[in-house]
Write a protein that holds these residues in place. Structure first.
Motif, mmCIF file in Angstrom:
data_model
loop_
_atom_site.group_PDB
_atom_site.id
_atom_site.type_symbol
_atom_site.label_atom_id
_atom_site.label_comp_id
_atom_site.label_asym_id
_atom_site.label_seq_id
_atom_site.Cartn_x
_atom_site.Cartn_y
_atom_site.Cartn_z
ATOM 1 N N LEU A 1 0.827 -1.199 0.000
ATOM 2 C CA LEU A 1 0.000 0.000 0.000
ATOM 3 C C LEU A 1 0.865 1.254 0.000
ATOM 4 C CD1 LEU A 1 -2.886 -0.984 2.454
ATOM 5 C CD2 LEU A 1 -3.020 -0.664 -0.021
ATOM 6 N N HIS A 2 1.972 1.196 0.755
ATOM 7 C CA HIS A 2 2.885 2.338 0.748
ATOM 8 C C HIS A 2 3.453 2.561 -0.656
ATOM 9 C CE1 HIS A 2 3.611 1.795 5.347
ATOM 10 N NE2 HIS A 2 2.500 2.474 5.077
ATOM 11 N N THR A 3 3.775 1.473 -1.317
ATOM 12 C CA THR A 3 4.299 1.589 -2.697
ATOM 13 C C THR A 3 3.245 2.169 -3.633
ATOM 14 O OG1 THR A 3 5.720 -0.318 -2.298
ATOM 15 C CG2 THR A 3 5.332 0.310 -4.597
ATOM 16 N N ILE A 4 2.001 1.641 -3.524
ATOM 17 C CA ILE A 4 0.915 2.158 -4.373
ATOM 18 C C ILE A 4 0.665 3.636 -4.083
ATOM 19 C CG2 ILE A 4 -1.562 1.960 -4.853
ATOM 20 C CD1 ILE A 4 -1.267 -1.057 -4.363
ATOM 21 N N GLY B 1 1.943 10.258 -9.615
ATOM 22 C CA GLY B 1 1.145 10.300 -10.838
ATOM 23 C C GLY B 1 1.410 9.144 -11.764
ATOM 24 N N SER B 2 2.123 8.090 -11.266
ATOM 25 C CA SER B 2 2.430 6.933 -12.115
ATOM 26 C C SER B 2 1.286 5.922 -12.014
ATOM 27 C CB SER B 2 3.764 6.311 -11.669
ATOM 28 O OG SER B 2 4.803 7.247 -11.711
ATOM 29 N N TYR B 3 0.171 6.281 -12.650
ATOM 30 C CA TYR B 3 -1.009 5.443 -12.513
ATOM 31 C C TYR B 3 -0.884 4.138 -13.292
ATOM 32 C CZ TYR B 3 -2.839 9.746 -10.573
ATOM 33 O OH TYR B 3 -3.018 10.845 -9.803
ATOM 34 N N ASP B 4 -0.159 4.164 -14.380
ATOM 35 C CA ASP B 4 0.031 2.910 -15.113
ATOM 36 C C ASP B 4 0.833 1.899 -14.292
ATOM 37 O OD1 ASP B 4 -1.362 3.984 -17.204
ATOM 38 O OD2 ASP B 4 0.456 4.663 -18.286
ATOM 39 N N ALA C 1 -0.208 -1.838 -13.031
ATOM 40 C CA ALA C 1 0.626 -3.018 -13.260
ATOM 41 C C ALA C 1 0.972 -3.717 -11.958
ATOM 42 C CB ALA C 1 1.895 -2.595 -14.005
ATOM 43 N N LEU C 2 1.302 -2.942 -10.913
ATOM 44 C CA LEU C 2 1.667 -3.550 -9.612
ATOM 45 C C LEU C 2 0.491 -4.301 -9.005
ATOM 46 C CD1 LEU C 2 3.624 -3.962 -7.272
ATOM 47 C CD2 LEU C 2 2.923 -1.735 -6.375
#
Length: 545
Positions: free
Chosen positions: A362-365, A372-375, A379-380
């Motif tokens: 969750l921290h990574t997401i 702003g890296s929604y892609d 993928a994650l």
């Protein structure tokens, strides 16, 4: 309720009669019986000697009197009793006989040393004299038993003219004893002295070995001991230094599954589990050792038993070992609860690990979203979802029992957290099981996997393989990458746990003991051998049907 103290009981016992007094009375009674027997034998022998010796003497005197010519010549004299009286008196006085007589063949007394018997009747008994032969034996004279010699007086034609009888009364019993009275008194004195000394020595020895207790106290203590031992719920078994059972209570009989009459038999011959037999035959002390039999889990405590004593009982025996006393309590239900708690703890640890893992994810997401890296977020999330789904599908595709599948999924996550890879053998297949059997299979799988995790850490390969089969029997196989189990430990590893104290180093609890217990309860087996990779391979087989 008030109960008398030991000192009061002992005082009452002494007032009755001490053990030493009882022994003394008994020995004196034995001495009296022996001396009575000696006296009876002495009287019998003296009587026989008197009969043989005096009987021959009476016969000789009778022969001498019968051979006197005047006796044969004067038998028909008018005053025969006066004519023959001097010869009859002389024969009696010379022989010491009680009475001497000349009797007609019909039993009429012709002459006698006792004038009152003349013309009376004489008792010839079984005498052969009336048939012309000499004889001696017992007769009754004036109501008294006598030894008599009978000799016939014959004419020239061999006809019996009269019978000469010479008799002597048997001495009384007191007279027979008086001849050996001095010897009897000596026997009595020696016997009484030896009896008194022996009773004192014996009473001291008995008192020393019974710690000064009297017979009533010993009986009371024995009754209390039996009542106490057979009323407690813990099993108690005592073994002497020769390996023989000296005491066992009802609880121990039930826990060990042996017959009640095993007291006095060797431990290794009564059918006790080999692992427990080894513990019972060992020396020294053991505290809270967990032992599993075919049907139970027992917590065992062993203490050495030594000889008690005091200054009066002999210090040389004080402290000498007399065996061991082992107590045992049934921990089967406790072990099952412990196994269930361990499973719950395993699930808790898995949830904690997953929480930690999810928090990191969750921290990574969150960071990617802030950048702003929604892609990359998409993928994650897809990767994490596929990885979780792959783990679940790889297990549920082969294991159709929900509880067992859930346990394997949790164990897989837990193993990954500690750096160990847990794989399910692709050839595995397990159908949905009965809830009761499913619970037992969870216990078996959970304990085997936990054991494998313990030994596979830092082993290099760090890999565990689980294989499940349900045809024809239920098979649970767990292979680890640890050091393996030595051949001499492959049976002990299932039969013996370690102390239940949490601070004991090197212990792994009783997981493997529970594995064997569950398998045996279902009529199955649990074995261990070497895997192809060099670690240990545990196999549990449970019949289905």
């Amino acid at each position: 309720m008030w109960s008398p103290s030991r000192s009061v009981v002992r005082h009452r016992v002494r007032r009755r009669r001490t053990l030493a007094g009882q022994v003394l009375v008994l020995q004196l009674a034995v001495v009296a019986v022996v001396l009575g027997a000696v006296a009876a034998v002495s009287v019998h022998q003296s009587t026989r000697e008197f009969r043989d010796l005096r009987g021959g003497r009476m016969l000789s005197v009778a022969e001498s009197l019968a051979s006197t010519p005047i006796v044969r010549e004067q038998l028909d004299a008018p005053l025969v009793e006066q004519v023959l009286a001097p010869d009859v008196d002389r024969a009696a006085s010379l022989s010491g006989a009680t009475i001497a007589e000349i009797v007609a063949p019909d039993g009429r007394v012709l002459a006698s040393t006792d004038p009152t018997r003349v013309r009376g009747r004489a008792d010839l008994g079984d005498s052969d004299a009336v048939r012309g032969r000499g004889w001696y034996g017992d007769v009754t004279v004036d109501g008294r038993r006598s030894i008599a010699g009978h000799v016939p007086v014959l004419d020239t034609d061999g006809r019996v003219l009269a019978v000469v009888t010479v008799s002597e009364n048997y001495p009384s019993t007191w007279m027979l004893l008086s001849g050996s009275g001095a010897r009897l008194l000596i026997y009595l004195g020696i016997g009484a002295g030896l009896g008194a000394v022996g009773s004192v020595l014996l009473s001291r020895r008995v008192r020393r070995h019974t710690l000064g207790l009297e017979t009533a106290e010993i009986a009371t203590l024995a009754d209390h001991r039996e009542a106490l031992l057979h009323s407690i719920r813990e099993g108690v078994i005592a073994v002497d230094t020769d390996g023989r059972i000296t005491m066992i209570n009802d609880s121990a009989v039930a826990l060990l599954g042996v017959e009640p009459g095993v007291v006095g038999r060797p431990v290794d011959e009564v059918g006790i589990d080999p692992g427990l037999t080894e513990v019972l035959l060992a020396q020294g002390e053991v505290e809270d050792l967990v032992i599993t039999t075919a049907t139970r889990v027992l917590a065992v405590n062993r203490r050495s038993a030594t000889m008690r004593g005091d200054a009066a009982s002999g210090s040389e025996r004080r402290g000498r070992s007399i065996g061991t006393v082992t107590t045992m309590r049934d921990s089967t239900e406790l072990a099952s609860m412990q196994s269930q708690l361990t499973s719950h703890k395993s699930v808790t640890d898995t949830l904690r690990a997953q929480t930690h893992e999810f928090a990191n994810q969750l921290h990574t997401i969150s960071g990617l979203a802030q950048l702003g890296s929604y892609d990359e977020v998409t993928a994650l999330v897809g990767t994490l979802t596929r990885r979780r789904a792959e783990i679940s599908e790889s297990i549920t595709a082969h294991v159709h029992d929900p509880a067992v599948a859930a346990l394997l999924i949790a164990k897989t996550s837990l193993a990954a957290e500690v750096g160990v890879r847990l794989d399910l053998d692709p050839a595995s297949h397990l159908r949905a099981l009965d809830p009761t059997l499913s619970t037992d299979v969870i216990t078996v799988v959970g304990n085997l996997v936990d054991n494998a995790l313990d030994v596979s850490r830092d082993s290099g390969a760090e890999r565990i393989v689980v294989r499940l089969q349900d045809e024809p029997d239920l098979l649970v196989e767990v292979t680890d990458s640890g050091p393996g189990v030595p051949e001499d430990m492959r049976d002990v590893v299932f039969s013996r746990g370690v102390t239940s104290k949490p601070d004991t180093p090197g212990g792994r609890g009783i997981g493997l003991a529970l594995v064997r217990l569950v398998s045996v309860q279902h009529g199955g087996t649990a074995v261990v051998d070497d895997s192809d990779a060099g670690g240990a391979r545990f196999r549990v087989r449970i019949p289905l049907g």
